[in-house]
Design a protein around this motif. Sequence first.
Motif, PDB file in Angstrom:
ATOM      1  N   SER A 210      -2.352   6.950   1.063  1.00 49.10           N
ATOM      2  CA  SER A 210      -3.104   7.567   0.567  1.00 49.10           C
ATOM      3  C   SER A 210      -2.708   8.518  -0.467  1.00 49.10           C
ATOM      4  N   ALA A 211      -1.510   8.828  -0.582  1.00 49.03           N
ATOM      5  CA  ALA A 211      -0.883   9.737  -1.700  1.00 49.03           C
ATOM      6  C   ALA A 211      -0.968   8.896  -2.976  1.00 49.03           C
TER       7      ALA A 211
ATOM      8  N   LYS B  69      -1.748   7.257  -6.456  1.00 47.73           N
ATOM      9  CA  LYS B  69      -2.703   7.637  -7.405  1.00 47.73           C
ATOM     10  C   LYS B  69      -2.762   6.465  -8.322  1.00 47.73           C
TER      11      LYS B  69
END
Length: 231
Positions: A136-137, A139
């Motif tokens: 989720s982190a 980018k």
Amino acid sequence: MLRVRKSQDRGSAEHGWLHAKHTFSFSSYYDEEHMGFRNLKVINEDIVEPAQGFPTHGHRNMEIITYVLEGALEHKDSLGTGSVIRPGEVQIMSAGKGIQHSEFNHSKENLLHLLQIWIEPSINGKEPSYAQKDFSACKEKLKLVVSPNGEEDSLSIKQDVKLYRGIFARSDNLKFTIMPSRHVWLQLASGSLTVNGQQLAQGDGLAMSDEKELLLEALEGNCSFLLFDLC
């Protein structure tokens, strides 16, 4: 060659607690023209009602990947694993010579929405294993999340397959090079996307063979997809 598998043409199953769409033949849904693509055998889009789920059952000789879109999936298995998978995380379970597991909607109030993928392994009868990772982190618009050797901090799979997670904002675009003799399946999880000029909507899939590159462009925000690079 590009071949679209439209969302509305998929098989469906209604079980009260489970609302499922089957990209390929699965369980009671059979379509001889859609038996999988290369070693990719199952893509099920499941919506599970609150506090419901799959009781303990078994698998063998299959690589099973779970990608949660909304909600939280509670997993328990015969290896002693107990975990919860949330959006942004990827789970892979190598069933090997045999594993038992259960999957439940962790919430008593909210729906669980997920994609479950089955891929045939290159070798049968291996010891079962389980892994889970939070991306989720990350980018990156296109992130490698599963690969044969666990490269780029991805999860490992027992097959010559690379799986990428794509997350695009509106008008984001990207070129993906397809190596010779490789094949690609793209499954659109949300939003809308053009692939080599072909427009896809949520739930659509696209099979690609004998192509050299993909030109991807999001038509709206919150566009997410899975891209399988297959032998």
